[in-house]
Design a protein around this motif. Structure first.
Motif, PDB file in Angstrom:
ATOM      1  N   ASP A  44      10.633   9.532  53.466  1.00 39.92           N
ATOM      2  CA  ASP A  44       9.283   9.789  53.360  1.00 39.92           C
ATOM      3  C   ASP A  44       9.316  11.302  52.935  1.00 39.92           C
ATOM      4  O   ASP A  44       8.248  11.629  51.926  1.00 39.92           O
ATOM      5  N   GLU A  45       9.864  12.144  53.504  1.00 44.12           N
ATOM      6  CA  GLU A  45       9.741  13.682  53.261  1.00 44.12           C
ATOM      7  C   GLU A  45      10.344  13.863  51.643  1.00 44.12           C
ATOM      8  O   GLU A  45       9.716  14.673  50.813  1.00 44.12           O
ATOM      9  N   TYR A  46      11.607  13.167  51.062  1.00 46.84           N
ATOM     10  CA  TYR A  46      12.063  13.334  49.883  1.00 46.84           C
ATOM     11  C   TYR A  46      10.816  12.961  48.896  1.00 46.84           C
ATOM     12  O   TYR A  46      10.755  13.502  47.623  1.00 46.84           O
ATOM     13  N   GLU A  47       9.991  11.727  49.103  1.00 46.09           N
ATOM     14  CA  GLU A  47       9.172  11.109  48.133  1.00 46.09           C
ATOM     15  C   GLU A  47       8.035  11.947  47.974  1.00 46.09           C
ATOM     16  O   GLU A  47       7.337  12.358  47.175  1.00 46.09           O
ATOM     17  N   LYS A  48       7.782  12.804  48.974  1.00 50.05           N
ATOM     18  CA  LYS A  48       6.795  13.926  49.013  1.00 50.05           C
ATOM     19  C   LYS A  48       7.039  15.149  48.209  1.00 50.05           C
ATOM     20  O   LYS A  48       6.146  15.913  47.344  1.00 50.05           O
ATOM     21  N   LEU A  49       8.247  15.336  48.115  1.00 52.53           N
ATOM     22  CA  LEU A  49       8.843  16.659  47.545  1.00 52.53           C
ATOM     23  C   LEU A  49       9.435  16.502  46.169  1.00 52.53           C
ATOM     24  O   LEU A  49       9.522  17.437  45.399  1.00 52.53           O
ATOM     25  N   ALA A  50       9.778  15.227  45.809  1.00 51.74           N
ATOM     26  CA  ALA A  50      10.784  15.171  44.765  1.00 51.74           C
ATOM     27  C   ALA A  50       9.779  14.836  43.294  1.00 51.74           C
ATOM     28  O   ALA A  50      10.522  14.704  42.219  1.00 51.74           O
ATOM     29  N   ASN A  51       8.654  14.559  43.447  1.00 50.79           N
ATOM     30  CA  ASN A  51       7.541  14.146  42.418  1.00 50.79           C
ATOM     31  C   ASN A  51       6.809  15.012  41.820  1.00 50.79           C
ATOM     32  O   ASN A  51       5.825  14.868  41.018  1.00 50.79           O
ATOM     33  N   GLY A  52       7.366  16.458  41.973  1.00 51.88           N
ATOM     34  CA  GLY A  52       6.157  17.645  41.630  1.00 51.88           C
ATOM     35  C   GLY A  52       6.631  18.237  40.164  1.00 51.88           C
ATOM     36  O   GLY A  52       5.842  19.206  39.801  1.00 51.88           O
ATOM     37  N   TRP A  53       7.786  17.963  39.749  1.00 52.07           N
ATOM     38  CA  TRP A  53       8.414  18.741  38.741  1.00 52.07           C
ATOM     39  C   TRP A  53       8.353  17.772  37.339  1.00 52.07           C
ATOM     40  O   TRP A  53       7.297  17.166  37.175  1.00 52.07           O
TER      41      TRP A  53
END
Length: 276
Positions: A44-53
């Motif tokens: 869940d944390e990964y999906e929150k952080l991985a899609n902003g670049w």
């Protein structure tokens, strides 16, 4: 004396031993900062952080960014400059003297990159002498490399401020695109990563595997909206970079930063640590 802040994963004992040996030889004090492990980030944390670049990041890339962000916080909290190293950085013999010259000159800067990766950079034509053959040139545009950089509290504050309003990115890309930094480059470069030894014809063969990713298959976008958002960000970043280069064109030069090979001529005992 400016100290080293070493980013190192708990399980990377071989790299830690390599750095302990290297830094002892250079008589540089070190503080180890435990790196964040990608596998410890929840899905869940990964999906929150991985899609902003500009594309979806690998878990290890998210962890790398968070590790550098922790280093920036460390520098800011300490209110002292630190030479931040990734644990596969190879330093030139003159790094302690370069650090002392920087400290003695009381330079009002935010960030000084010590590294090169055989990629073009945009540097100022004018330079500041440090020691012998080493200078500092204003760094207008970099592309990659976050293995060895001197960060001042003022620079840490700017990086943290931007990170507070931004999603994780590749750590080097994030630093390079933070144009508000008063950024400089050691010239010739005084550090490389071990994976660049072959590029610069150094007899140090990298036996360490990447802790970021060796998987050539990039994570896929979650949906079409994300796919096109990534594309838009990529185009916007390229336009922003182009505008930056145009703005400094008249007083800068596009150049690959060299190294002084003899500065990396370590003895057999050290070489054996690096050979496969």
């Amino acid at each position: 004396m400016i100290s080293v802040l070493l980013i190192n994963l708990d399980h990377s004992k071989d790299r830690l031993n390599l750095q302990k040996q290297q830094l002892a030889r250079l008589n540089l004090p070190m503080h180890r900062l435990a790196a964040i492990q990608g596998s410890n980030i929840s899905l869940d944390e990964y999906e929150k952080l991985a899609n902003g670049w500009q594309r979806k990041l690998f878990p290890a890339e998210v962890a790398c960014f968070l590790s550098h962000k922790a280093a920036w916080q460390f520098v800011y909290d300490s209110n002292e400059p630190w030479l931040i190293l990734e644990d596969d950085a190879l330093l030139a013999k003159s790094v302690p003297t370069i650090l002392q010259a920087i400290e003695d000159n009381n330079l009002k800067v935010d960030y000084i990159n010590f590294e090169t990766r055989n990629r073009y950079k945009w540097l100022s034509r004018e330079s500041i002498d440090l020691i012998n053959d080493y200078q500092m040139r204003k760094l207008f545009q970099d592309r990659n490399g976050s293995a060895a950089y001197l960060l001042f509290p003022s620079g840490a504050k700017k990086l943290l401020s931007r990170a507070h309003h931004s999603m994780p990115a590749l750590a080097d890309a994030f630093i390079s695109s933070t144009y508000e930094l008063n950024a400089w480059q050691v010239y010739p470069a005084a550090a490389i990563q071990l994976d660049q030894c072959t590029t610069y014809n150094l007899p140090l063969n990298n036996s360490f595997h990447s802790t970021i990713s060796t998987n050539p298959i990039k994570p896929k976008s979650n949906n079409r909206m994300d796919y096109w958002t990534f594309k838009f960000r990529r185009v916007f970043a390229q336009l922003r970079m182009g505008i930056r280069q145009l703005s400094v064109f008249l007083h800068s030069m596009r150049i690959k930063v060299p190294i002084i090979k003899g500065e990396f001529d370590f003895d057999i005992e050290f070489n054996e640590k690096c050979k496969g």
